[in-house]
Design a protein around this motif. Structure first.
Motif, PDB file in Angstrom:
ATOM      1  N   GLN A  12       0.851  -1.178   0.000  1.00  0.00           N
ATOM      2  CA  GLN A  12       0.000   0.000   0.000  1.00  0.00           C
ATOM      3  C   GLN A  12       0.895   1.239   0.000  1.00  0.00           C
ATOM      4  N   ILE A  13       0.795   2.031  -1.057  1.00  0.00           N
ATOM      5  CA  ILE A  13       1.602   3.238  -1.186  1.00  0.00           C
ATOM      6  C   ILE A  13       0.761   4.431  -0.766  1.00  0.00           C
ATOM      7  N   PRO A  14       1.199   5.209   0.231  1.00  0.00           N
ATOM      8  CA  PRO A  14       0.416   6.387   0.652  1.00  0.00           C
ATOM      9  C   PRO A  14       0.339   7.426  -0.454  1.00  0.00           C
ATOM     10  N   LEU A  15      -0.812   8.078  -0.542  1.00  0.00           N
ATOM     11  CA  LEU A  15      -1.044   9.108  -1.560  1.00  0.00           C
ATOM     12  C   LEU A  15      -1.001  10.486  -0.927  1.00  0.00           C
ATOM     13  N   SER A  16      -0.354  11.421  -1.603  1.00  0.00           N
ATOM     14  CA  SER A  16      -0.184  12.766  -1.051  1.00  0.00           C
ATOM     15  C   SER A  16      -0.976  13.832  -1.789  1.00  0.00           C
ATOM     16  N   HIS A  17      -1.568  13.469  -2.945  1.00  0.00           N
ATOM     17  CA  HIS A  17      -2.296  14.465  -3.733  1.00  0.00           C
ATOM     18  C   HIS A  17      -3.585  13.840  -4.246  1.00  0.00           C
ATOM     19  N   SER A  18      -4.700  14.456  -3.913  1.00  0.00           N
ATOM     20  CA  SER A  18      -5.995  13.894  -4.292  1.00  0.00           C
ATOM     21  C   SER A  18      -6.982  15.015  -4.579  1.00  0.00           C
ATOM     22  N   GLN A  19      -8.046  14.641  -5.254  1.00  0.00           N
ATOM     23  CA  GLN A  19      -9.133  15.579  -5.511  1.00  0.00           C
ATOM     24  C   GLN A  19      -9.990  15.675  -4.262  1.00  0.00           C
ATOM     25  N   SER A  20     -10.182  16.873  -3.753  1.00  0.00           N
ATOM     26  CA  SER A  20     -10.895  17.051  -2.492  1.00  0.00           C
ATOM     27  C   SER A  20     -12.408  17.015  -2.703  1.00  0.00           C
ATOM     28  N   PHE A  21     -13.118  16.474  -1.713  1.00  0.00           N
ATOM     29  CA  PHE A  21     -14.573  16.457  -1.735  1.00  0.00           C
ATOM     30  C   PHE A  21     -15.076  16.105  -0.340  1.00  0.00           C
ATOM     31  N   SER A  22     -16.367  16.246  -0.141  1.00  0.00           N
ATOM     32  CA  SER A  22     -17.011  15.879   1.121  1.00  0.00           C
ATOM     33  C   SER A  22     -18.339  15.218   0.803  1.00  0.00           C
ATOM     34  N   ARG A  23     -18.678  14.150   1.542  1.00  0.00           N
ATOM     35  CA  ARG A  23     -19.917  13.430   1.287  1.00  0.00           C
ATOM     36  C   ARG A  23     -20.384  12.734   2.561  1.00  0.00           C
ATOM     37  N   PRO A  24     -21.666  12.366   2.638  1.00  0.00           N
ATOM     38  CA  PRO A  24     -22.146  11.593   3.794  1.00  0.00           C
ATOM     39  C   PRO A  24     -21.435  10.251   3.885  1.00  0.00           C
ATOM     40  N   VAL A  25     -21.187   9.782   5.122  1.00  0.00           N
ATOM     41  CA  VAL A  25     -20.511   8.501   5.311  1.00  0.00           C
ATOM     42  C   VAL A  25     -21.340   7.367   4.744  1.00  0.00           C
ATOM     43  N   ASN A  26     -22.639   7.356   5.027  1.00  0.00           N
ATOM     44  CA  ASN A  26     -23.500   6.278   4.555  1.00  0.00           C
ATOM     45  C   ASN A  26     -24.907   6.812   4.324  1.00  0.00           C
ATOM     46  N   PRO A  27     -25.142   7.499   3.210  1.00  0.00           N
ATOM     47  CA  PRO A  27     -26.457   8.115   2.997  1.00  0.00           C
ATOM     48  C   PRO A  27     -27.588   7.103   2.880  1.00  0.00           C
TER      49      PRO A  27
END
Length: 216
Positions: free
Chosen positions: A113-128
């Protein structure tokens, strides 16, 4: 170090190459025994992109986009983010322990598992899907007085972290997917373009140095 994205251009050919490398110091004694020291936990990649055609016109077309992007970076001076074709989707699963609310995004590579340092940001419900649209109906978890339709959210930051508004319960699992990027720079301070037809150009080798971390 900028977060500007490398332009996605239609002329990209399939012969993309990617070569991971590490930095290992190897010392050999007189009897042949080796002592090795690893100076790099996350690999760097030599990446080569080929563009079969780059259109040129008075408007903003592919040649102006690619050449302008190279000039703005001052060649190899400034880094940027690359959405690697067919290698930009993370799918992570986490198991709660009752108190952890921040997790690191990762890329699955067989058993690593390679850690990721750059991602597309977003926010969402944990379990809608667990939300109850009828507020008059109560669904409680034993004596904990906790409704199943709680408003917990999960947010992904641009630096590769998953941040929950409240910790996952012990043993509870959560899966999250999205887009990640390679941190890259141009390998050299020069770039070559070939005019093979009227207002059509190609770039056979756009060479980059990339990493899933920040070591550039």
């Amino acid at each position: 170090m900028s977060d500007v994205l490398f332009p996605e251009l239609p002329g990209l050919e399939w012969d993309l190459t990617k070569a991971p490398s590490f930095n290992t110091k190897i010392m050999t004694s007189i009897n042949g025994r080796e002592l090795r020291a690893s100076y790099q936990a996350i690999p760097k990649y030599d990446i080569t992109l080929s563009f079969g055609f780059l259109r040129e016109s008075k408007g903003r077309t592919e040649l102006q986009q690619l050449e302008g992007f190279f000039l703005e970076r001052r060649g190899a001076f400034d880094s940027f983010l690359l959405k690697m074709p067919d290698d930009h989707q993370f799918d992570c699963t986490y198991i709660g322990d009752g108190y952890t609310s921040i997790f690191q995004l990762y890329k699955n590579m067989h058993t690593a598992q390679i850690p990721l340092s750059h991602s597309q940001s977003f926010s969402r419900p944990v379990n809608p899907l667990m939300w109850n649209k009828r507020p008059v109906k109560s669904m409680w978890d034993g004596n904990a007085q906790k409704p199943m339709w709680n408003k917990a959210t999960a947010g992904v930051t641009k630096n590769g972290q998953v941040i929950l508004s409240e910790p996952l319960e012990d043993g509870q699992t959560m899966s999250i997917s999205g887009t990640y990027y390679y941190r890259c720079r141009f390998k050299d301070d020069e770039q070559q373009y070939t005019n093979f037809m009227y207002k059509l150009w190609k770039a056979n080798k756009v060479q980059l140095v990339g990493s899933l971390g920040n070591k550039l």
